[in-house]
Scaffold this motif. Structure first.
Motif, PDB file in Angstrom:
ATOM      1  N   HIS A 135       0.875  -1.324   0.104  1.00 44.80           N
ATOM      2  CA  HIS A 135       0.031   0.183  -0.117  1.00 44.80           C
ATOM      3  C   HIS A 135       0.892   1.278   0.113  1.00 44.80           C
ATOM      4  O   HIS A 135       0.538   2.227  -0.821  1.00 44.80           O
ATOM      5  CB  HIS A 135      -0.798   0.066   1.352  1.00 44.80           C
ATOM      6  CG  HIS A 135      -2.002  -0.963   1.256  1.00 44.80           C
ATOM      7  ND1 HIS A 135      -2.542  -1.531   2.256  1.00 44.80           N
ATOM      8  CD2 HIS A 135      -2.777  -1.499   0.213  1.00 44.80           C
ATOM      9  CE1 HIS A 135      -3.647  -2.333   1.736  1.00 44.80           C
ATOM     10  NE2 HIS A 135      -3.696  -2.357   0.364  1.00 44.80           N
ATOM     11  N   GLY A 136       1.945   1.428   0.799  1.00 48.56           N
ATOM     12  CA  GLY A 136       2.626   2.386   0.851  1.00 48.56           C
ATOM     13  C   GLY A 136       3.365   2.720  -0.468  1.00 48.56           C
ATOM     14  O   GLY A 136       3.602   4.005  -0.851  1.00 48.56           O
ATOM     15  N   LEU A 137       4.127   1.659  -1.125  1.00 49.32           N
ATOM     16  CA  LEU A 137       4.494   1.696  -2.389  1.00 49.32           C
ATOM     17  C   LEU A 137       3.610   2.240  -3.279  1.00 49.32           C
ATOM     18  O   LEU A 137       4.035   3.181  -4.080  1.00 49.32           O
ATOM     19  CB  LEU A 137       4.930   0.364  -3.030  1.00 49.32           C
ATOM     20  CG  LEU A 137       5.758   0.565  -4.486  1.00 49.32           C
ATOM     21  CD1 LEU A 137       6.755   1.199  -4.398  1.00 49.32           C
ATOM     22  CD2 LEU A 137       6.164  -0.857  -4.569  1.00 49.32           C
ATOM     23  N   VAL A 138       2.412   1.806  -3.529  1.00 43.89           N
ATOM     24  CA  VAL A 138       1.331   2.301  -4.567  1.00 43.89           C
ATOM     25  C   VAL A 138       1.037   3.725  -4.120  1.00 43.89           C
ATOM     26  O   VAL A 138       1.004   4.518  -5.055  1.00 43.89           O
ATOM     27  CB  VAL A 138      -0.059   1.396  -4.061  1.00 43.89           C
ATOM     28  CG1 VAL A 138      -1.097   2.161  -4.975  1.00 43.89           C
ATOM     29  CG2 VAL A 138       0.294   0.050  -5.044  1.00 43.89           C
ATOM     30  N   ASP A 139       0.725   4.128  -2.925  1.00 47.18           N
ATOM     31  CA  ASP A 139       0.500   5.448  -2.446  1.00 47.18           C
ATOM     32  C   ASP A 139       1.647   6.342  -3.129  1.00 47.18           C
ATOM     33  O   ASP A 139       1.271   7.406  -3.474  1.00 47.18           O
ATOM     34  CB  ASP A 139       0.137   5.572  -1.104  1.00 47.18           C
ATOM     35  CG  ASP A 139      -1.127   4.656  -0.506  1.00 47.18           C
ATOM     36  OD1 ASP A 139      -1.830   4.267  -1.305  1.00 47.18           O
ATOM     37  OD2 ASP A 139      -1.433   4.571   0.472  1.00 47.18           O
TER      38      ASP A 139
END
Length: 221
Positions: free
Chosen positions: A191-195
């Motif tokens: 999620h952090g990478l995507v965001d």
């Protein structure tokens, strides 16, 4: 200014509320079952289980004060076979415009993105609600020419896509706000990478919503 309230409920599940009416999109097996509570209308983009939990949705359609549902024909057939009342089922295809519990909806046919050449591609219908919220299902369906999107529910993870496509999709559609969906296969690090990437490169305001967290979406007066 009139508005509607948008919430997400896990994976591809999106719920829209206005004037006491509730429209639900893609109540699949990865979504919180509560997203169907009090629903007046249901939209399903395609037949994959992560977008429609057939037994649960069929039961909801057969209950008292049940919603009506609009979806591609294969979804309608599966729900009818699971006991959903025929009068509450509506098959839709490209270009169909209809009223779903007071929400103006346009169906935009766009074939499911390719998972692998050996995997059949089901019919996928993107839904444009009130001319301002776009849910593409498993596709990168463009908005109709002249559309001014307030919210794009942008898919960010799946076996049919790479992250650069999500970035390019946000840039192409140019919504005011991009809300990530289709991410149940990601852990917190994912999620952090995507965001960071989609939020940083897409060029639109990016809002990851916690389940049930409201986003007020302004509508044209």
């Amino acid at each position: 200014m009139p508005s509607l309230t948008l919430t997400t409920w896990g994976h591809a599940g999106v719920r829209l509320e206005r004037d006491g009416r509730v429209l639900v999109v893609d109540p699949g097996t990865f979504t919180d079952p509560r997203m169907l509570d009090g629903a007046d209308a249901v939209l399903v983009t395609h037949e994959h289980p992560d977008h429609v939990d057939v037994p649960r949705v069929a039961a909801a359609l057969a209950a008292d004060a049940a919603p009506e549902l609009w979806a591609p024909a294969p979804v309608v057939e599966q729900l009818a076979g699971a006991g959903a009342p025929a009068e509450r089922l509506h098959a839709v295809d490209d270009g169909a415009s209809f009223d779903a519990a007071g929400f103006a909806v346009q169906a935009l046919a766009h074939e499911h993105a390719t998972i692998h050449p050996d995997v059949p591609r089901p019919a996928n219908v993107a839904f444009l609600v009130e001319g301002t919220v776009l849910h593409p299902g498993d596709s990168f369906a463009p908005a109709p020419p002249g559309t001014s999107l307030q919210v794009l529910a942008v898919p960010v993870a799946g076996p049919w896509m790479k992250l650069a496509e999500a970035v390019d999709y946000v840039r192409q559609v140019s919504p005011r706000v991009a809300v990530p969906i289709h991410d149940a296969i990601l852990n917190d690090a994912g999620h952090g990478l995507v965001d960071r990437l989609v939020g940083g490169l897409g060029g639109a305001e990016y809002r990851r919503l916690a389940p049930g967290e409201p986003l007020e979406v302004p509508l044209a007066g």
